[in-house]
Design an enzyme around this catalytic site. Structure first.
Site, PDB file in Angstrom:
ATOM      1  N   ASP A 179       1.392   2.980   3.537  1.00 23.58           N
ATOM      2  CA  ASP A 179       2.595   2.139   3.322  1.00 23.58           C
ATOM      3  C   ASP A 179       2.311   0.979   2.301  1.00 23.58           C
ATOM      4  OD1 ASP A 179       5.064   1.320   3.920  1.00 23.58           O
ATOM      5  OD2 ASP A 179       4.824   0.877   6.048  1.00 23.58           O
ATOM      6  N   GLY A 180       3.449   0.486   1.766  1.00 23.71           N
ATOM      7  CA  GLY A 180       3.287  -0.355   1.093  1.00 23.71           C
ATOM      8  C   GLY A 180       4.204  -1.634   1.241  1.00 23.71           C
ATOM      9  N   GLU A 184       3.231   1.484  -1.899  1.00 24.28           N
ATOM     10  CA  GLU A 184       3.172   2.705  -1.476  1.00 24.28           C
ATOM     11  C   GLU A 184       2.333   3.744  -2.490  1.00 24.28           C
ATOM     12  OE1 GLU A 184       4.802   3.641   1.158  1.00 24.28           O
ATOM     13  OE2 GLU A 184       6.521   2.097   1.625  1.00 24.28           O
ATOM     14  N   ASP A 198       6.678   6.560   4.838  1.00 23.88           N
ATOM     15  CA  ASP A 198       8.071   6.445   4.985  1.00 23.88           C
ATOM     16  C   ASP A 198       8.756   5.823   3.535  1.00 23.88           C
ATOM     17  OD1 ASP A 198       7.443   3.846   4.072  1.00 23.88           O
ATOM     18  OD2 ASP A 198       7.489   2.795   5.889  1.00 23.88           O
ATOM     19  N   HIS A 232       9.502   1.446  10.408  1.00 24.02           N
ATOM     20  CA  HIS A 232       9.892   0.324  11.441  1.00 24.02           C
ATOM     21  C   HIS A 232      10.590   0.791  12.601  1.00 24.02           C
ATOM     22  CE1 HIS A 232       8.682  -2.284   8.166  1.00 24.02           C
ATOM     23  NE2 HIS A 232       9.567  -1.549   7.150  1.00 24.02           N
ATOM     24  N   ASP A 253       1.857  -0.340   8.283  1.00 24.19           N
ATOM     25  CA  ASP A 253       2.798  -1.465   7.765  1.00 24.19           C
ATOM     26  C   ASP A 253       2.314  -2.663   7.871  1.00 24.19           C
ATOM     27  OD1 ASP A 253       5.775  -2.129   7.164  1.00 24.19           O
ATOM     28  OD2 ASP A 253       5.214  -3.118   9.202  1.00 24.19           O
TER      29      ASP A 253
END
Length: 324
Positions: A8-9, A43, A66, A120, A130
């Site tokens: 994730d970023g 990301e 995501d 989320h 995240d």
């Protein structure tokens, strides 16, 4: 046995203080970031570092992500970009091209699969990644270095360096002399479905709007950015994210305009956003229902209407109600 990891970023302001992270379990994770970068760059860096950290193992790798922009870049668009000399469908240079080239190299000979997961939304590994990426971006916003993490056992490669647009060499050495270091922060969107710059891509008006979850994910990410002080106190960012007709009815019943919000000194630092529902009202309008929870535990319900204006998504209305 397949290694399952989430990548994730994060970016505060987009561009702004940015972070990246990947997470397998409490003994195998890594994060980092930069003082200025974009969500997409975070990301990409997370996936690149994960690939390089696991390059010495034989097990297949399954990456939970995501960001459809990252997944499509690697699995759909990259082959075409290479054939065109790393140019997009519209003839323009590929954004973050040095990172893309590094990803292409890191994927060679690997058994890697990607799975899109809704961000989320309570997915355990995604939530861990995240939180680490967000923590890294907040650390850089405070001019601190985040704890890098243990990494993957036996790894010697380095995946991300000091420039979000130009990673170091795969062995952690210097950037090749042919590379021009330039942090590209001109990305048109945070999440994409169609190839950026092609008809039907998010952020590209010609053709039909992008299908799938990308638009909803983009709207959620933009909504989260409006909870950060970095965005709320930046008039340029507010002008980009809020329509000139924007109105907000807050939990106390007061109505706010965009100008009034820009003059407000109130801070929402620490407020958590929980997505309750995203609803596509039309091709160009999205309704977002969400819950805000303050650090003290108080919560409120909110509804936000986002509308596509040209190539951008802008919020036109928001209303909040205290939750008992």
């Amino acid at each position: 046995m397949t290694i399952i990891a989430a990548a994730d970023g994060s970016a505060l302001g987009n561009p702004g203080p940015a972070g990246w992270a990947w997470y397998i379990d409490d003994a195998r994770w890594r994060c980092g970031g930069w003082k200025r970068g974009t969500n997409n760059q975070g990301e990409l860096a997370a996936v690149l570092d994960l690939l390089r950290q696991t390059a010495h193992v034989d097990e297949p790798l399954h990456v939970l992500c995501d960001s459809q922009y990252v997944i499509n870049s690697i699995t759909k668009w990259m082959a075409g970009w290479k054939r065109k000399g790393w140019k997009k469908a519209d003839g323009k240079p590929v954004l973050n091209v040095e990172v893309m080239k590094a990803l292409d190299e890191a994927m060679r000979g690997r058994d890697v699969t990607f799975e899109w997961v809704k961000g989320h939304a309570g997915h355990a590994l995604n939530e861990k990644a995240d939180a680490l990426a967000n923590g890294a971006s907040k650390a850089h916003a405070s001019k601190q270095q985040p704890e890098a993490g243990p990494g993957f056992p036996g790894a010697t490669a380095v995946g991300a360096g000091e420039d979000p647009a130009v990673p170091p060499a795969a062995d952690g050495g210097a950037v090749p002399a042919t590379t021009t270091k330039s942090a590209d922060t001109s990305e048109p969107d945070l999440f994409s479905v169609g190839e950026p710059g092609s008809p039907g891509a998010t952020g590209s008006r010609p053709g039909a709007p992008a299908a799938g979850p990308a638009i909803e994910e983009l709207v959620v990410d933009l909504e989260r950015s409006l909870l950060t002080d970095a965005v709320r106190r930046d008039r340029k960012q507010l002008t980009r994210l809020l329509d000139v007709r924007w109105r907000q009815v807050d939990t106390a019943g007061r109505t706010w305009t965009r100008r009034e919000l820009g003059n407000s000194k109130a801070s929402l630092a620490g407020v958590e956003l929980e997505v309750l529902e995203t609803r596509r009202l039309s091709d160009d309008v999205v309704l977002l229902l969400w819950r805000a929870t303050s650090p003290g535990g108080a919560s409120s319900l909110h509804s936000s209407i986002w509308q596509r204006t040209g190539d951008d998504w802008k919020q036109v209305y928001q209303q909040g109600t205290r939750q008992a």
